[in-house]
Write a protein that holds these residues in place. Structure first.
Motif, PDB file in Angstrom:
ATOM      1  N   ASP A 280       2.018 -28.282  27.377  1.00  0.00           N
ATOM      2  CA  ASP A 280       2.152 -26.993  26.715  1.00  0.00           C
ATOM      3  C   ASP A 280       2.195 -25.975  27.578  1.00  0.00           C
ATOM      4  OD1 ASP A 280       1.487 -25.477  24.275  1.00  0.00           O
ATOM      5  OD2 ASP A 280      -0.235 -24.748  25.427  1.00  0.00           O
ATOM      6  N   GLN A 281       1.691 -26.016  29.086  1.00  0.00           N
ATOM      7  CA  GLN A 281       1.956 -24.967  30.088  1.00  0.00           C
ATOM      8  C   GLN A 281       3.359 -24.915  30.330  1.00  0.00           C
ATOM      9  OE1 GLN A 281      -1.382 -26.663  32.576  1.00  0.00           O
ATOM     10  NE2 GLN A 281      -2.058 -24.505  32.722  1.00  0.00           N
ATOM     11  N   SER A 282       3.967 -25.910  30.486  1.00  0.00           N
ATOM     12  CA  SER A 282       5.427 -26.060  30.697  1.00  0.00           C
ATOM     13  C   SER A 282       6.260 -25.587  29.660  1.00  0.00           C
ATOM     14  CB  SER A 282       5.926 -27.782  30.999  1.00  0.00           C
ATOM     15  OG  SER A 282       5.129 -28.140  32.197  1.00  0.00           O
ATOM     16  N   ALA A 283       5.977 -25.934  28.613  1.00  0.00           N
ATOM     17  CA  ALA A 283       6.877 -25.429  27.523  1.00  0.00           C
ATOM     18  C   ALA A 283       6.833 -23.819  27.218  1.00  0.00           C
ATOM     19  CB  ALA A 283       6.107 -26.031  26.095  1.00  0.00           C
ATOM     20  N   GLN A 284       5.512 -23.216  27.542  1.00  0.00           N
ATOM     21  CA  GLN A 284       5.261 -21.923  27.447  1.00  0.00           C
ATOM     22  C   GLN A 284       6.008 -21.217  28.556  1.00  0.00           C
ATOM     23  OE1 GLN A 284       1.114 -20.162  26.928  1.00  0.00           O
ATOM     24  NE2 GLN A 284       0.550 -22.298  26.311  1.00  0.00           N
ATOM     25  N   PHE A 285       5.976 -21.778  29.861  1.00  0.00           N
ATOM     26  CA  PHE A 285       6.932 -21.143  31.109  1.00  0.00           C
ATOM     27  C   PHE A 285       8.382 -21.263  30.681  1.00  0.00           C
ATOM     28  CE2 PHE A 285       9.504 -22.295  34.654  1.00  0.00           C
ATOM     29  CZ  PHE A 285       9.046 -21.349  35.627  1.00  0.00           C
ATOM     30  N   LEU A 286       8.702 -22.340  30.201  1.00  0.00           N
ATOM     31  CA  LEU A 286      10.274 -22.339  29.895  1.00  0.00           C
ATOM     32  C   LEU A 286      10.818 -21.488  28.637  1.00  0.00           C
ATOM     33  CD1 LEU A 286      10.548 -26.333  30.371  1.00  0.00           C
ATOM     34  CD2 LEU A 286      11.656 -24.579  31.730  1.00  0.00           C
ATOM     35  N   ARG A 287       9.834 -21.488  27.742  1.00  0.00           N
ATOM     36  CA  ARG A 287      10.325 -20.468  26.396  1.00  0.00           C
ATOM     37  C   ARG A 287      10.202 -19.111  27.218  1.00  0.00           C
ATOM     38  NH1 ARG A 287      12.312 -23.231  22.399  1.00  0.00           N
ATOM     39  NH2 ARG A 287      10.803 -24.670  21.164  1.00  0.00           N
ATOM     40  N   GLU A 288       9.470 -18.490  28.132  1.00  0.00           N
ATOM     41  CA  GLU A 288       9.559 -17.324  28.606  1.00  0.00           C
ATOM     42  C   GLU A 288      10.900 -17.206  29.393  1.00  0.00           C
ATOM     43  OE1 GLU A 288       7.312 -14.705  32.133  1.00  0.00           O
ATOM     44  OE2 GLU A 288       6.076 -16.489  31.083  1.00  0.00           O
ATOM     45  N   LYS A 289      11.230 -18.311  30.301  1.00  0.00           N
ATOM     46  CA  LYS A 289      12.498 -18.089  30.998  1.00  0.00           C
ATOM     47  C   LYS A 289      13.653 -18.059  29.882  1.00  0.00           C
ATOM     48  CE  LYS A 289      10.513 -18.163  35.076  1.00  0.00           C
ATOM     49  NZ  LYS A 289      10.419 -16.754  35.907  1.00  0.00           N
ATOM     50  N   MET A 290      13.624 -18.788  29.066  1.00  0.00           N
ATOM     51  CA  MET A 290      14.505 -18.990  28.016  1.00  0.00           C
ATOM     52  C   MET A 290      14.875 -17.295  27.453  1.00  0.00           C
ATOM     53  SD  MET A 290      13.499 -22.481  26.307  1.00  0.00           S
ATOM     54  CE  MET A 290      14.592 -22.447  24.806  1.00  0.00           C
ATOM     55  N   ALA A 291      13.940 -16.713  26.836  1.00  0.00           N
ATOM     56  CA  ALA A 291      13.891 -15.511  26.521  1.00  0.00           C
ATOM     57  C   ALA A 291      14.468 -14.380  27.765  1.00  0.00           C
ATOM     58  CB  ALA A 291      12.592 -15.111  25.909  1.00  0.00           C
ATOM     59  N   THR A 292      13.636 -14.431  28.787  1.00  0.00           N
ATOM     60  CA  THR A 292      14.327 -13.437  30.005  1.00  0.00           C
ATOM     61  C   THR A 292      15.736 -13.311  30.018  1.00  0.00           C
ATOM     62  OG1 THR A 292      12.007 -13.574  30.748  1.00  0.00           O
ATOM     63  CG2 THR A 292      13.956 -13.001  32.233  1.00  0.00           C
ATOM     64  N   TYR A 293      16.168 -14.544  30.238  1.00  0.00           N
ATOM     65  CA  TYR A 293      17.520 -14.773  30.543  1.00  0.00           C
ATOM     66  C   TYR A 293      18.710 -15.009  29.449  1.00  0.00           C
ATOM     67  CZ  TYR A 293      16.202 -15.210  35.284  1.00  0.00           C
ATOM     68  OH  TYR A 293      15.432 -14.888  36.455  1.00  0.00           O
ATOM     69  N   ASN A 294      18.081 -14.986  28.135  1.00  0.00           N
ATOM     70  CA  ASN A 294      18.754 -14.959  26.972  1.00  0.00           C
ATOM     71  C   ASN A 294      19.592 -16.136  27.041  1.00  0.00           C
ATOM     72  OD1 ASN A 294      19.529 -13.926  24.652  1.00  0.00           O
ATOM     73  ND2 ASN A 294      21.191 -12.698  25.193  1.00  0.00           N
ATOM     74  N   VAL A 295      19.102 -17.263  27.108  1.00  0.00           N
ATOM     75  CA  VAL A 295      19.834 -18.470  27.370  1.00  0.00           C
ATOM     76  C   VAL A 295      19.548 -19.307  26.143  1.00  0.00           C
ATOM     77  CG1 VAL A 295      20.513 -20.740  28.354  1.00  0.00           C
ATOM     78  CG2 VAL A 295      19.994 -18.383  29.851  1.00  0.00           C
ATOM     79  N   GLY A 296      20.671 -19.731  25.355  1.00  0.00           N
ATOM     80  CA  GLY A 296      20.531 -20.505  23.938  1.00  0.00           C
ATOM     81  C   GLY A 296      20.528 -19.594  22.996  1.00  0.00           C
TER      82      GLY A 296
END
Length: 296
Positions: A280-296
């Motif tokens: 869950d911690q890993s998922a939250q971290f990655l969702r934040e990066k995905m949003a920050t860099y507008n990837v996907g």
């Protein structure tokens, strides 16, 4: 960008049957995930896959990736053909689950197999598989891998130079790409960002893993690898994604540059007692990066 997870922390329990696949799907359903990555060792027979697919759909999950570990550096040609046939079974299973990506590797770094010979064998095996993968609408993904949990020796193409040489020997194909794992580059004593810069145009999926060493050094790890023993050395640890040695801002910057929109699969620690929490911690971290860099 869709997000999946690989059940590394539960793998031994899943392999032994102590944990049912449905229980793992329940864990994944409680985390902010779009899918789960399957491991071939826990994949049931074909006649059971339709039920698993239904269980996934009931949880609004998919099974986009199959983590398979072919060993194409076996010295006897008949053994390599057997590995090709087994990979075909994995491709069929991937398609039956509704997945689109099935992993290929080079094989084990056996002391008696030299570089050119091994690269020739591996490239031949992968090229032979490509028409079969295309027929099943599956893309083969070559990972810059470290070592399968159940292998004696590390990956033949672990070193960046060897990996790039292998990649150059396989022509571009709509059903072939790279599964990039940044922490595997660290363990190979390579710069993961340098590797990503070299391959980013061919990356179609990514393992979001993070590593650290506990109680030893890279040199200690190399000595343990040379001895040849099954699994990972005790000093090598998987951690929560974002808390280890990887600069994920640099990783996502590169992914954004190439408009990457493929699957990312979390691959974190071995401790099942905190497995769900860490995923869950890993998922939250990655969702934040995905949003920050507008990837996907």
């Amino acid at each position: 960008m869709p997000l999946a997870a690989f059940p590394k922390c539960y793998l031994d329990d899943l392999m032994s049957g102590e944990m049912a696949i449905d229980k793992w799907l329940d864990v994944a359903d409680r985390i902010d995930l779009d899918g789960v990555e399957f491991y071939w060792g826990i994949t049931p027979d074909l006649d059971e896959l339709d039920r698993i697919r239904s269980e996934l759909e009931a949880r609004d999950l998919s099974a986009p990736m199959m983590c398979y570990s072919p060993d194409f550096t076996r010295p006897v040609s008949e053994d390599r053909q057997a590995e090709i046939n087994e990979e075909k079974r994995a491709i069929r299973a991937t398609a039956r689950l509704g997945g689109s990506y099935c992993r290929v590797l080079s094989g084990q770094r056996r002391p008696q197999v030299d570089r050119d010979m091994g690269l020739d064998w591996v490239a031949e095996c992968i090229e032979e598989l490509l028409p079969f993968a295309a027929d099943h609408s599956v893309t083969l993904i070559l990972e810059n891998h470290y070592k399968d949990d159940y292998w004696d020796f590390p990956e033949f193409a672990q070193d960046m130079e060897v990996f790039l040489d292998l990649l150059d020997r396989i022509p571009e194909h709509p059903n072939f790409g790279v599964n990039f794992d940044p922490s595997n580059a660290i363990i190979a004593d390579d710069d993961p960002i340098e590797l990503l810069d070299a391959i980013k145009d061919r990356v179609v999926t990514m393992h979001a893993s993070d590593r650290y060493l506990e109680g030893g050094t890279i040199e200690d790890l190399r000595a343990m690898e040379d001895e040849g023993s099954q699994g990972y050395a005790d000093i090598l640890k998987h951690g929560v994604t974002g808390e280890g040695m990887i600069d994920y801002d640099a990783v996502f910057e590169r992914l954004a540059e190439v408009d990457f929109d493929g699957w990312i699969s979390i691959e974190d620690g071995y401790d099942a007692s905190v497995g769900e929490k860490h995923l869950d911690q890993s998922a939250q971290f990655l969702r934040e990066k995905m949003a920050t860099y507008n990837v996907g």
